[in-house]
Design a protein around this motif. Structure first.
Motif, PDB file in Angstrom:
ATOM      1  N   PRO A 123       0.829  -1.217   0.000  1.00  0.00           N
ATOM      2  CA  PRO A 123       0.000   0.000   0.000  1.00  0.00           C
ATOM      3  C   PRO A 123       0.860   1.262   0.000  1.00  0.00           C
ATOM      4  O   PRO A 123       1.757   1.410   0.829  1.00  0.00           O
ATOM      5  N   ALA A 124       0.564   2.164  -0.941  1.00  0.00           N
ATOM      6  CA  ALA A 124       1.327   3.413  -1.017  1.00  0.00           C
ATOM      7  C   ALA A 124       1.033   4.284   0.192  1.00  0.00           C
ATOM      8  O   ALA A 124       1.893   5.004   0.677  1.00  0.00           O
ATOM      9  N   LYS A 125      -0.211   4.233   0.667  1.00  0.00           N
ATOM     10  CA  LYS A 125      -0.566   4.935   1.919  1.00  0.00           C
ATOM     11  C   LYS A 125      -1.134   3.881   2.841  1.00  0.00           C
ATOM     12  O   LYS A 125      -2.317   3.547   2.763  1.00  0.00           O
ATOM     13  N   ASN A 126      -0.302   3.394   3.696  1.00  0.00           N
ATOM     14  CA  ASN A 126      -0.693   2.247   4.506  1.00  0.00           C
ATOM     15  C   ASN A 126      -1.517   2.696   5.703  1.00  0.00           C
ATOM     16  O   ASN A 126      -1.124   3.611   6.421  1.00  0.00           O
ATOM     17  N   THR A 127      -2.666   2.059   5.878  1.00  0.00           N
ATOM     18  CA  THR A 127      -3.434   2.249   7.113  1.00  0.00           C
ATOM     19  C   THR A 127      -3.784   0.867   7.638  1.00  0.00           C
ATOM     20  O   THR A 127      -3.997  -0.059   6.868  1.00  0.00           O
ATOM     21  N   LEU A 128      -3.816   0.759   8.943  1.00  0.00           N
ATOM     22  CA  LEU A 128      -4.044  -0.542   9.561  1.00  0.00           C
ATOM     23  C   LEU A 128      -5.375  -0.571  10.290  1.00  0.00           C
ATOM     24  O   LEU A 128      -5.650   0.269  11.153  1.00  0.00           O
ATOM     25  N   GLY A 129      -6.178  -1.547   9.949  1.00  0.00           N
ATOM     26  CA  GLY A 129      -7.393  -1.840  10.704  1.00  0.00           C
ATOM     27  C   GLY A 129      -7.198  -3.152  11.432  1.00  0.00           C
ATOM     28  O   GLY A 129      -6.723  -4.123  10.850  1.00  0.00           O
ATOM     29  N   VAL A 130      -7.556  -3.160  12.703  1.00  0.00           N
ATOM     30  CA  VAL A 130      -7.331  -4.356  13.520  1.00  0.00           C
ATOM     31  C   VAL A 130      -8.659  -4.901  13.999  1.00  0.00           C
ATOM     32  O   VAL A 130      -9.492  -4.163  14.519  1.00  0.00           O
ATOM     33  N   ALA A 181       6.216  -2.482   7.113  1.00  0.00           N
ATOM     34  CA  ALA A 181       7.231  -2.530   6.049  1.00  0.00           C
ATOM     35  C   ALA A 181       6.582  -2.540   4.662  1.00  0.00           C
ATOM     36  O   ALA A 181       7.113  -1.951   3.721  1.00  0.00           O
ATOM     37  N   MET A 182       5.421  -3.195   4.539  1.00  0.00           N
ATOM     38  CA  MET A 182       4.764  -3.222   3.220  1.00  0.00           C
ATOM     39  C   MET A 182       4.392  -1.800   2.784  1.00  0.00           C
ATOM     40  O   MET A 182       4.443  -1.471   1.602  1.00  0.00           O
ATOM     41  N   GLY A 183       4.036  -0.964   3.749  1.00  0.00           N
ATOM     42  CA  GLY A 183       3.732   0.430   3.435  1.00  0.00           C
ATOM     43  C   GLY A 183       4.975   1.202   3.017  1.00  0.00           C
ATOM     44  O   GLY A 183       4.919   2.062   2.136  1.00  0.00           O
ATOM     45  N   THR A 184       6.104   0.872   3.657  1.00  0.00           N
ATOM     46  CA  THR A 184       7.357   1.528   3.256  1.00  0.00           C
ATOM     47  C   THR A 184       7.696   1.164   1.811  1.00  0.00           C
ATOM     48  O   THR A 184       8.078   2.027   1.018  1.00  0.00           O
ATOM     49  N   PHE A 185       7.526  -0.106   1.472  1.00  0.00           N
ATOM     50  CA  PHE A 185       7.758  -0.501   0.078  1.00  0.00           C
ATOM     51  C   PHE A 185       6.802   0.272  -0.845  1.00  0.00           C
ATOM     52  O   PHE A 185       7.214   0.828  -1.858  1.00  0.00           O
ATOM     53  N   GLY A 186       5.534   0.275  -0.467  1.00  0.00           N
ATOM     54  CA  GLY A 186       4.520   0.905  -1.310  1.00  0.00           C
ATOM     55  C   GLY A 186       4.808   2.385  -1.543  1.00  0.00           C
ATOM     56  O   GLY A 186       4.693   2.891  -2.665  1.00  0.00           O
ATOM     57  N   ALA A 187       5.186   3.064  -0.465  1.00  0.00           N
ATOM     58  CA  ALA A 187       5.485   4.494  -0.591  1.00  0.00           C
ATOM     59  C   ALA A 187       6.699   4.698  -1.491  1.00  0.00           C
ATOM     60  O   ALA A 187       6.744   5.628  -2.303  1.00  0.00           O
ATOM     61  N   GLY A 188       7.670   3.822  -1.380  1.00  0.00           N
ATOM     62  CA  GLY A 188       8.863   3.921  -2.230  1.00  0.00           C
ATOM     63  C   GLY A 188       8.520   3.695  -3.694  1.00  0.00           C
ATOM     64  O   GLY A 188       8.968   4.434  -4.573  1.00  0.00           O
ATOM     65  N   PHE A 189       7.688   2.684  -3.945  1.00  0.00           N
ATOM     66  CA  PHE A 189       7.321   2.381  -5.340  1.00  0.00           C
ATOM     67  C   PHE A 189       6.522   3.529  -5.955  1.00  0.00           C
ATOM     68  O   PHE A 189       6.589   3.772  -7.152  1.00  0.00           O
ATOM     69  N   ALA A 190       5.722   4.194  -5.117  1.00  0.00           N
ATOM     70  CA  ALA A 190       4.825   5.230  -5.630  1.00  0.00           C
ATOM     71  C   ALA A 190       5.511   6.583  -5.765  1.00  0.00           C
ATOM     72  O   ALA A 190       4.936   7.509  -6.319  1.00  0.00           O
ATOM     73  N   ARG A 191       6.728   6.682  -5.254  1.00  0.00           N
ATOM     74  CA  ARG A 191       7.376   7.993  -5.199  1.00  0.00           C
ATOM     75  C   ARG A 191       7.616   8.546  -6.603  1.00  0.00           C
ATOM     76  O   ARG A 191       8.169   7.874  -7.463  1.00  0.00           O
ATOM     77  N   GLN A 192       7.190   9.783  -6.800  1.00  0.00           N
ATOM     78  CA  GLN A 192       7.398  10.438  -8.094  1.00  0.00           C
ATOM     79  C   GLN A 192       8.786  11.064  -8.099  1.00  0.00           C
ATOM     80  O   GLN A 192       9.357  11.342  -7.049  1.00  0.00           O
ATOM     81  N   PRO A 193       9.322  11.292  -9.306  1.00  0.00           N
ATOM     82  CA  PRO A 193      10.626  11.967  -9.365  1.00  0.00           C
ATOM     83  C   PRO A 193      10.517  13.301  -8.639  1.00  0.00           C
ATOM     84  O   PRO A 193       9.530  14.012  -8.799  1.00  0.00           O
TER      85      PRO A 193
END
Lengths: 702, 702
Positions: free
Chosen positions: A304-311, A453-465
């Motif tokens: 997820p590019a913007k990770n939110t957690l529901g529990v 960590a999945m959100g960190t990946f997502g945010a990295g993948f989504a990062r624009q130049p």
């Protein structure tokens, strides 16, 4: 053969020669053959051994020259002294790549280093690529190619899977393989880079990015030796949306020493490596468990590019545990919509429906309630990641099948979410949940760390130049360390402003300058031979009047002469003492691996005691600079905390971006820059360097 | 019956009545009976149910009055509205203790709170002790007493062992039990305290300290409600050398909110709870895995008072991982003696013998070498804790038995050390190593964390009584908040010095005072109605001359009137502005659970941004005060870092001890004290409070 083709052959060879082959499948030269035979490697295996016509049932050849065909890969398991000649012979046969098991090279220092250089020269002469030396090699679970003498397979082979392992340590890679085998985590391929005389961990990661059957790359590193390939690989992974999780060890001083004695690694500055990983959205794991947890969850391929957690939990206690972990990780847990909360509270008055949604153990008496709660969290909460805490209830024979059913329904209806379950059950039951698409961790904190960590990946993948670095004119550096005043002039050419000031040769001139700037002023000794002025008492603050300037001038000259009688003294610098600003520090450090790296921190005690600084490779734009500034723990001091005026962060960010461009334009001549302090005035009033030190390097590679 | 006897009956009853007994062993009133029958509880089980003559094969009784004997414990599983009457009936029969499963009490707020008060009153009237209400109960693996309706036993019972679990959460306790069952960790007893209307987690820990068959206490807490019993239990545990590991959750803001909605806990200030745990040498675990790792290792009963770690590894990489972890934990890893290093290097030139001692995989080819390396580490290194990293090699059929033999020899020769192995093997093999006295963790970081905790226990057990608190005369507090000047006078009576100063009613008086103290001076508005002066601009620093004093005086009066027109203004305080000191903050905070707690921190940004403070319950001696000061991250600023003068830490520690005595002597009237800043001058020159705020409480328990 192209370089890329060479690597392709190395990692997926159709034929392999083993130089120093052994008939004993427990010996170094015998293990690869034994493993390949056991696992049905379909390529041709050609043992080379001058003393035996047959090795482990295969025809053996007396020498490299006797090989019946040119192998795609040669495995070299001969004494160190014979390696260079062996490499030459193989190169002469046109072998594109070799894996050098042999030890006794750079990791020993001295003669070993020279021997390694001979091996590299021999390989380069023949356009041959090398893994190692001093490596346990590599293996591929899919093709059955085992170019390794690791003994981990004595305990059985791991599953074939979609995780690639890149490791600088052979033994630790074996440890990872053993743990993954125990956990049932599948491996595609593992490469141990050893001394990295040629192929480095960056090359390996880069190759794994190109491998379509690898979804996740897990790397163990003790120190990055080759920055370019590492950075290329990380950027390629980011663009391919392929997560890289890195366990970078050697953070401690002791650890660093151990890392050097272990491999021939240059222990990269840990903060710099961390900054590089962050730059490309790679995740740094702190423990083996954490690395494998993250790799396991990453195989779900939901980032997820913007990770939110529901529990959703059957235990309020677990909800608290998870909330604690999420807060520390900065993982957002928005509340459920008010209407949903009210509805859930109506269904179950004992429920705590905020988020964590504590459905209480009551939902276990009526699993349709669990379904309703689950759907509320997934649909109405709209979270990108869902963590269900079921603990042992998921293992109860009376419940398990129906629990699974409820969760499967949810997942089928909302397949784009990341689903994790924290539960305790037998291996068989866990596998069932995993097969349904739910990743299972017993410990809810570990589950939360992996989700984050999945959100960190997502945010990295989504990062624009980002924005381009601010351009600055190319500034020529002197051949030796400039004085403070010279340094400031050089920086001024790049648009980096300093506090209004003047170097004065006489006390009278100093008095005149002070009168022009206004009191109070700061006085500093000016000498190209005195770099750290404060240490010799060469800085006087709060000089309030003419008499003070006269007395201070005399004092500084005296102190400079006392401490460095030979020092060339150019005079005393008089500067307006800026009030009401926040002191920051900006700096440049030339990293031997990654080149110039910029640093920003809050000034004084923050840098000194708290090590509250942010790093980034040069150059970079104002947006990145501002992110760095805002990432500081002390950022509230700049942002107007507790009624302070807001500081001119924009000016500071521009200065930082300019500084990064200034440093990037220089070669190895620029060793370091310290702007300490930089006075950041209230918004609209700019930021000014109050001191500047530029250190010129020897140009000898440092 | 004495209170202690009552508790003894509760935790090890000879007979038990179940009020609201059910014939269905899956229902709340049926589970305890089913579990006790399944596990052969030897005491008498008396179900009470008005509708059935027999329950699960046992004769049942229609009411409490019909019970044939007075049970040691009653389990109450009836609706909330019936609980108070049931308790009265039981108390009337002389039942010493009850476990109240029923929910619907304080955890619901409002009417539930009142109902709980009625239940408590009924119990107290009959001298009866209560667990709960809203509890899953308690169980004892040894006697087979299952006063619990947890469903965790559906998946099987854990092993009987020597770990006691005290938990405020029932469901999370079940989770712990399930994980321990999976890990093969034995349990003696587990108690879930629920709403803690009577018996609290401190009582439970205290009872476990007295239980000779419990070696380790693992506690899960969301908020300590009762400070006295908690502290008594921790001190008893320390004196009995019985380790307590606590997972205190609710650290986060979100977590705290969830904790309140979950149980009726007052979410204790996390920093205060941490300070209390540290005071008594209890260890705080951050995750479930960590708590159980520590509990597991603690069952070895080896707690080094001065813990040092020696590492022997077959992987240099693992050595680095362990060194990193040890450094972050502050776990000392001294180098091997030089002679030993030289000898080991002779035996194996590839070895890195410093510590971690990397024996390399070569020792696996000749296990007598491993024995030599091991003996060198244990005997010559003299470490109190030994960590062997064997990874998968310990599972290899060809090696395992001989590896075990080598390690067993070491352990027999040096049985007083703490031995931990990091290895990956099947459950059977792990059990063999465990049986030999080696605790096994796959992840070397987790192993290191657990080893470090044993040293924390050991240091706590070895701690000698500290210095007594400095005595101060009893100072009477006013009934409302004193002004700054009054506050300083009160503190002066306790020997706490303030900066020389005078309250001046007129500008002329202020000028005279300033002239007497010397410039620069600080000016502050003085009003009992203005507590936080800086927020209204009521403090002026660096006032340099007479004109400044006059202008400043007028400014302050104006500002005070502008912000609080009704404020009683007593004048302007003139104080000498001390230079060259380090700013600290001292404070007192009245914790609702633990009473007055003292705080010390570095001043300004450190307190504000870094939260770099240390807490301790009042009162305490100068030794403890100095430890608190030295524990600050910013302590180097006081200790002469980077050429600073060393600050008068002794004076600061004395002030802190005095302040703790001052606060301890006061009752609930004293709400808080802020001395901010305290100026700590160079050694020999003392420490002076430059501002003081004393907040008087309502005496309503807050």
């Amino acid at each position: 053969m192209s370089g890329s083709e060479q690597l392709a052959r190395l990692f997926a060879p159709r034929s392999v020669a083993i130089i120093g082959a052994s008939a004993d499948p427990k010996r170094i030269g015998g293990r690869p053959i034994g493993a390949m035979l056991a696992r049905g490697f379909t390529g041709r295996i050609m043992p080379v051994n001058p003393n035996r016509p047959e090795i482990q049932g295969l025809p053996a050849y007396a020498s490299v020259a006797d090989l019946p065909e040119t192998p795609d890969v040669a495995i070299i398991a001969v004494p160190a002294a014979l390696v260079a000649d062996t490499v030459s012979a193989l190169a002469g046969r046109g072998v594109p790549a070799a894996i050098v098991f042999s030890a006794g090279f750079a990791e020993m220092g001295g003669e070993g280093e020279r021997e390694q250089a001979r091996v590299v020269a021999a390989a380069q002469a023949g356009n041959m690529r090398l893994v190692g030396p001093n490596t346990l090699g590599l293996f591929d679970m899919r093709s059955g190619f085992y170019g390794t003498f690791t003994s981990v397979f004595e305990g059985g082979f791991p599953d074939v899977g979609r995780i690639g392992i890149a490791s600088q340590s052979g033994a630790y890679c074996g440890h990872l393989v053993a743990v993954m085998r125990e956990r049932g985590l599948g491996i595609a391929t593992a490469v141990m880079t050893g001394n990295e005389a040629d192929i480095s961990i960056g090359d390996v990661i880069g190759r794994m990015v190109e491998d379509p059957e690898i979804d996740v790359i897990a790397a163990y590193a003790e120190g990055i030796n080759k920055g370019d390939s590492f950075i290329r690989a990380l950027e390629a992974a980011r663009q391919a949306r392929k997560p890289v999780v890195v366990m970078k060890v050697g953070r401690s001083a002791i650890g660093g020493a151990a890392a050097i004695s272990h491999t021939a690694s240059i222990a990269g500055d840990d903060a710099v490596t961390s900054a590089v990983l962050e730059e490309f959205g790679a995740v740094q794991a702190r423990t083996t468990d954490e690395m494998l947890d993250i790799a396991q969850l990453a195989t779900r391929k939901i980032y997820p590019a913007k990770n939110t957690l529901g529990v959703i939990t059957v235990s309020g206690g677990a909800g608290v545990v998870i909330s604690d972990a999420a807060e520390e990780l900065g993982l957002d847990m928005p509340q459920m919509p008010a209407a949903s909360q009210a509805r859930l509270k109506e269904i179950l008055p004992y429920a705590a429906p905020r988020n964590p949604v504590d459905a209480t153990a009551q939902v276990l008496n009526d699993l349709s309630l669990l379904g309703q709660f689950g759907e509320a969290v997934v649909k109405e909460g709209g979270y990108s990641s869902i963590l269900g805490f079921l603990t042992y209830t998921a293992d109860a024979p009376s419940l398990s099948a129906r629990l699974r059913e409820q969760f499967r329904l949810l997942k089928d209806a909302y397949p784009d979410r990341l689903y994790v379950l924290s539960l305790v059950a037998g291996a068989e039951r866990v596998r069932e949940f995993e097969a349904d698409g739910f990743t299972v961790f017993a410990d809810p904190t570990r589950a939360t760390v992996a989700i984050s960590a999945m959100g960190t990946f997502g945010a990295g993948f989504a990062r624009q130049p980002g924005q381009p670095p601010l351009t600055v004119p190319k500034v020529g550096l002197p051949s030796s360390n400039p004085s403070e005043a010279e340094a400031k002039k050089l920086l001024a050419q790049a648009g980096i402003a300093s506090v209004p000031e003047e170097v004065c040769a006489t006390a009278d001139a100093a008095v005149a300058a002070a009168a022009q700037f206004g009191f109070p002023v700061v006085l500093k000794i000016v000498s190209p031979d005195i770099l750290h002025k404060t240490e010799i008492g060469g800085v006087l603050l709060d000089v309030a009047d003419e008499a003070g300037v006269r007395a201070g001038f005399a004092t500084l000259i005296e102190r400079a002469k006392a401490h460095a009688p030979q020092a060339r003294i150019e005079g005393v610098l008089v500067a307006r003492q800026l009030k009401g600003g926040v002191e920051c520090i900006l700096g440049i450090h030339r990293d031997p691996v990654f080149g110039p790296v910029a640093m920003v921190g809050l000034g004084g005690v923050f840098v000194e005691i708290v090590k509250d600084v942010a790093f980034r490779r040069c150059p970079f734009g104002v947006d990145v600079a501002e992110r760095m500034i805002r990432s500081l723990k002390g950022a509230p001091l700049l942002l107007g905390a507790r009624g302070r005026p807001k500081a001119d962060i924009k000016a500071l960010a521009e200065m930082l971006s300019r500084l990064s461009s200034f440093a990037h334009g220089q070669g190895e001549k620029l060793q370091s820059i310290d702007l300490n302090p930089v006075i950041v005035l209230p918004v609209g009033h700019g930021a000014y360097a109050a001191d500047a030190v530029i250190e010129i390097g020897g140009g000898d590679g440092h």
